[in-house]
Motif scaffolding. Structure first.
Motif, PDB file in Angstrom:
ATOM      1  N   MET A   1      10.910  88.708  50.876  1.00 54.25           N
ATOM      2  CA  MET A   1      11.989  88.727  50.124  1.00 54.25           C
ATOM      3  C   MET A   1      13.107  87.630  50.198  1.00 54.25           C
ATOM      4  O   MET A   1      13.461  87.264  51.387  1.00 54.25           O
ATOM      5  CB  MET A   1      12.840  90.003  50.238  1.00 54.25           C
ATOM      6  N   THR A   2      13.628  87.060  49.041  1.00 53.99           N
ATOM      7  CA  THR A   2      14.507  85.941  49.309  1.00 53.99           C
ATOM      8  C   THR A   2      15.950  86.572  49.315  1.00 53.99           C
ATOM      9  O   THR A   2      16.439  87.579  48.967  1.00 53.99           O
ATOM     10  CB  THR A   2      14.702  85.125  48.019  1.00 53.99           C
ATOM     11  N   ILE A   3      16.764  86.014  50.439  1.00 54.92           N
ATOM     12  CA  ILE A   3      18.211  86.323  50.810  1.00 54.92           C
ATOM     13  C   ILE A   3      19.046  85.862  49.762  1.00 54.92           C
ATOM     14  O   ILE A   3      19.010  84.474  49.612  1.00 54.92           O
ATOM     15  CB  ILE A   3      18.424  85.935  52.242  1.00 54.92           C
ATOM     16  N   SER A   4      19.788  86.589  49.255  1.00 55.66           N
ATOM     17  CA  SER A   4      20.658  86.102  48.294  1.00 55.66           C
ATOM     18  C   SER A   4      22.126  85.915  48.655  1.00 55.66           C
ATOM     19  O   SER A   4      22.435  86.408  49.433  1.00 55.66           O
ATOM     20  CB  SER A   4      20.595  86.950  47.015  1.00 55.66           C
ATOM     21  N   ARG A   5      22.993  85.267  47.872  1.00 53.02           N
ATOM     22  CA  ARG A   5      24.394  85.229  47.895  1.00 53.02           C
ATOM     23  C   ARG A   5      24.992  86.408  48.223  1.00 53.02           C
ATOM     24  O   ARG A   5      25.882  86.691  49.056  1.00 53.02           O
ATOM     25  CB  ARG A   5      24.919  84.403  47.031  1.00 53.02           C
TER      26      ARG A   5
ATOM     27  N   ALA B   1      27.275  88.100  51.244  1.00 48.83           N
ATOM     28  CA  ALA B   1      28.629  88.377  50.899  1.00 48.83           C
ATOM     29  C   ALA B   1      28.838  89.801  51.264  1.00 48.83           C
ATOM     30  O   ALA B   1      30.061  90.242  51.813  1.00 48.83           O
ATOM     31  CB  ALA B   1      29.348  88.258  49.365  1.00 48.83           C
ATOM     32  N   THR B   2      28.100  90.773  50.827  1.00 47.80           N
ATOM     33  CA  THR B   2      28.057  92.125  51.114  1.00 47.80           C
ATOM     34  C   THR B   2      28.054  92.458  52.360  1.00 47.80           C
ATOM     35  O   THR B   2      28.836  93.374  52.895  1.00 47.80           O
ATOM     36  CB  THR B   2      27.149  92.901  50.262  1.00 47.80           C
ATOM     37  N   PHE B   3      26.998  91.951  53.354  1.00 44.21           N
ATOM     38  CA  PHE B   3      26.957  92.147  54.790  1.00 44.21           C
ATOM     39  C   PHE B   3      28.518  91.860  55.374  1.00 44.21           C
ATOM     40  O   PHE B   3      28.573  92.576  56.269  1.00 44.21           O
ATOM     41  CB  PHE B   3      25.896  91.271  55.051  1.00 44.21           C
ATOM     42  N   LEU B   4      28.949  90.581  54.964  1.00 38.96           N
ATOM     43  CA  LEU B   4      30.049  90.247  55.763  1.00 38.96           C
ATOM     44  C   LEU B   4      31.455  90.998  55.317  1.00 38.96           C
ATOM     45  O   LEU B   4      32.050  91.256  56.220  1.00 38.96           O
ATOM     46  CB  LEU B   4      30.446  88.818  55.396  1.00 38.96           C
ATOM     47  N   GLN B   5      31.453  91.791  54.228  1.00 38.06           N
ATOM     48  CA  GLN B   5      32.339  92.801  53.752  1.00 38.06           C
ATOM     49  C   GLN B   5      32.068  93.835  54.671  1.00 38.06           C
ATOM     50  O   GLN B   5      33.255  94.569  55.289  1.00 38.06           O
ATOM     51  CB  GLN B   5      32.298  92.935  52.617  1.00 38.06           C
ATOM     52  N   VAL B   6      30.966  94.361  55.026  1.00 37.10           N
ATOM     53  CA  VAL B   6      30.742  95.377  55.810  1.00 37.10           C
ATOM     54  C   VAL B   6      31.174  95.087  57.095  1.00 37.10           C
ATOM     55  O   VAL B   6      31.752  95.923  58.084  1.00 37.10           O
ATOM     56  CB  VAL B   6      29.521  95.998  55.717  1.00 37.10           C
ATOM     57  N   VAL B   7      30.811  93.853  57.622  1.00 40.73           N
ATOM     58  CA  VAL B   7      31.295  93.340  58.954  1.00 40.73           C
ATOM     59  C   VAL B   7      32.905  93.492  59.119  1.00 40.73           C
ATOM     60  O   VAL B   7      33.211  93.905  60.241  1.00 40.73           O
ATOM     61  CB  VAL B   7      30.596  92.256  59.315  1.00 40.73           C
ATOM     62  N   ASP B   8      33.633  93.008  58.283  1.00 41.87           N
ATOM     63  CA  ASP B   8      34.861  92.866  58.410  1.00 41.87           C
ATOM     64  C   ASP B   8      35.377  94.319  58.304  1.00 41.87           C
ATOM     65  O   ASP B   8      36.740  94.355  59.191  1.00 41.87           O
ATOM     66  CB  ASP B   8      35.527  92.297  57.091  1.00 41.87           C
ATOM     67  N   GLY B   9      34.905  95.123  57.744  1.00 43.55           N
ATOM     68  CA  GLY B   9      35.693  96.394  57.655  1.00 43.55           C
ATOM     69  C   GLY B   9      34.986  97.635  58.470  1.00 43.55           C
ATOM     70  O   GLY B   9      35.622  98.861  58.595  1.00 43.55           O
ATOM     71  N   LEU B  10      34.051  97.128  58.997  1.00 42.21           N
ATOM     72  CA  LEU B  10      32.781  98.063  59.411  1.00 42.21           C
ATOM     73  C   LEU B  10      32.867  99.562  58.734  1.00 42.21           C
ATOM     74  O   LEU B  10      32.943 100.601  59.188  1.00 42.21           O
ATOM     75  CB  LEU B  10      33.018  98.270  60.944  1.00 42.21           C
TER      76      LEU B  10
ATOM     77  N   ALA C   1      25.773  83.870  58.819  1.00 43.52           N
ATOM     78  CA  ALA C   1      26.057  84.153  57.475  1.00 43.52           C
ATOM     79  C   ALA C   1      27.313  83.750  57.149  1.00 43.52           C
ATOM     80  O   ALA C   1      27.525  83.220  55.835  1.00 43.52           O
ATOM     81  CB  ALA C   1      25.894  85.641  57.521  1.00 43.52           C
ATOM     82  N   ARG C   2      28.189  83.632  57.903  1.00 44.36           N
ATOM     83  CA  ARG C   2      29.495  83.108  57.442  1.00 44.36           C
ATOM     84  C   ARG C   2      29.725  81.636  57.301  1.00 44.36           C
ATOM     85  O   ARG C   2      30.093  81.174  56.185  1.00 44.36           O
ATOM     86  CB  ARG C   2      30.825  83.419  58.758  1.00 44.36           C
ATOM     87  N   ARG C   3      28.895  80.891  58.104  1.00 45.48           N
ATOM     88  CA  ARG C   3      28.502  79.516  57.909  1.00 45.48           C
ATOM     89  C   ARG C   3      27.907  79.209  56.625  1.00 45.48           C
ATOM     90  O   ARG C   3      28.348  78.446  55.974  1.00 45.48           O
ATOM     91  CB  ARG C   3      27.934  78.750  59.082  1.00 45.48           C
ATOM     92  N   ALA C   4      26.907  79.736  56.302  1.00 45.66           N
ATOM     93  CA  ALA C   4      25.946  79.948  55.078  1.00 45.66           C
ATOM     94  C   ALA C   4      26.763  79.936  53.833  1.00 45.66           C
ATOM     95  O   ALA C   4      26.653  79.252  52.928  1.00 45.66           O
ATOM     96  CB  ALA C   4      24.928  80.638  55.159  1.00 45.66           C
ATOM     97  N   LEU C   5      27.617  81.240  54.014  1.00 48.84           N
ATOM     98  CA  LEU C   5      28.407  81.245  52.926  1.00 48.84           C
ATOM     99  C   LEU C   5      29.515  80.464  52.428  1.00 48.84           C
ATOM    100  O   LEU C   5      29.554  80.095  51.331  1.00 48.84           O
ATOM    101  CB  LEU C   5      29.121  82.913  52.959  1.00 48.84           C
ATOM    102  N   ALA C   6      30.164  79.847  53.615  1.00 50.87           N
ATOM    103  CA  ALA C   6      31.205  78.845  53.601  1.00 50.87           C
ATOM    104  C   ALA C   6      30.577  77.575  52.964  1.00 50.87           C
ATOM    105  O   ALA C   6      31.239  76.830  52.045  1.00 50.87           O
ATOM    106  CB  ALA C   6      31.948  78.482  54.913  1.00 50.87           C
ATOM    107  N   GLU C   7      29.375  77.403  53.360  1.00 49.51           N
ATOM    108  CA  GLU C   7      28.580  75.974  52.684  1.00 49.51           C
ATOM    109  C   GLU C   7      28.659  76.218  51.315  1.00 49.51           C
ATOM    110  O   GLU C   7      28.532  75.254  50.388  1.00 49.51           O
ATOM    111  CB  GLU C   7      27.450  75.726  53.470  1.00 49.51           C
TER     112      GLU C   7
END
Length: 315
Positions: free
Chosen positions: A1-5, A9-18, A70-76
């Protein structure tokens, strides 16, 4: 499965608010969408990113490691999107362009309409001239020139390779004989783009041989300062011509001209490259960069196709 943007973004939002609920609110989607995207990301990675309980969510060791990447990838990705949007905003205005007459007519002019269709906000002023133009005084954005040496005051970008060939009509060769060595060219009428007496000294190197080129003093009954006229004279059976392949390829393909001394590579004062010259400030303009990138890609593709066709004729 291809990892999408969206997964990142969703993963990092969950990380930020747990919290799945927090991520859903921030993204404006349902909690089921958040859970699905995280599950798809975990499936793609083959790892569990969150340890879940009825009361809270915490990152697993794998999740902690992946969050930094993931943060670095999303920033790029975001930076790339911003650059593309900025480039698109510059895709309007005028490009002032100059090129040698014969190459501009035969090669460049056929490619510019496609570029203009792709970028409808761009205008091109094309001046075809064999003289060296002053870029600053004549307000030229990009000068496409025959080049044998870099110009230190400009940004120099190779855009096209030029192959030089020696060829004559089958009729001329039947009458005058087929040369087998460069020295035998002295016995023939030779044709080339002529400006001064030094142009009658031809330089040829054996293909693949690192030895210096051989110099041969040739003679001609016809001196002309236009390469198209050289091709016309060759087609008229006037002699063996030294020509850029883009001017005579059709005649070589259909047999009107026959290549000679194919084991030897001509060296001319014009070199084997068409180079784009521009100033650093002009190169920073998006439409100019886009045109150079388009020409390099399109001309490289054309060169590859021509080489395949030549190899096919040789088999």
């Amino acid at each position: 499965m291809t990892i999408s943007r969206d997964m990142l973004a969703t993963f990092l939002q969950v990380v930020d608010g747990l919290s799945v609920s927090h991520a859903a609110d921030e993204l404006g989607v349902g909690k089921s969408v958040v859970s699905k995207r995280v599950a798809q990301l975990e499936e793609a990675l083959g790892a569990t990113l969150f340890a879940r309980s009825t009361r809270r969510i915490v990152l697993t060791p794998a999740g902690e490691v992946y969050a930094a990447h993931a943060r670095r990838a999303l920033a790029e990705l975001q930076a790339g999107e911003e650059e593309v949007r900025a480039l698109r905003s510059e895709m309007s205005g005028r490009i002032r362009l100059t090129a040698p007459v014969s190459w501009g007519q035969r090669v460049l002019a056929k490619r510019l309409p496609c570029f203009l269709k792709e970028y409808p906000g761009v205008e091109i002023d094309l001046q075809l001239a064999d003289r060296i133009m002053d870029l600053a005084f004549e307000r030229i954005d990009i000068a496409l020139r025959w080049s044998t040496a870099p110009a230190p005051e400009f940004v120099c970008t190779p855009v096209a390779r030029i192959d030089w060939v020696l060829a004559a009509t089958p009729g001329y060769l039947a009458d005058a004989g087929l040369p087998t060595t460069p020295q035998e060219l002295r016995q023939h009428t030779c044709l080339a783009y002529w400006r001064e007496s030094s142009d009658e000294a031809w330089m040829l190197a054996r293909a693949g041989d690192p030895s210096p080129p051989v110099q041969v003093r040739v003679s001609s009954r016809y001196h002309v300062d236009n390469p198209e006229a050289v091709v016309d004279a060759a087609l008229a059976g006037l002699g063996i011509a030294l020509m850029p392949s883009y001017l005579c390829q059709d005649a070589l393909d259909d047999g009107r001209l026959r290549p000679v001394l194919t084991d030897w590579v001509p060296h001319t004062k014009f070199g084997t490259l068409i180079t784009a010259l521009t100033t650093p400030d002009r190169l920073r303009v998006g439409r100019n960069r886009a045109l150079l990138g388009y020409l390099r890609q399109d001309l490289e593709r054309g060169t590859a196709q021509s080489q395949r066709a030549s190899a096919s004729r040789g088999t």
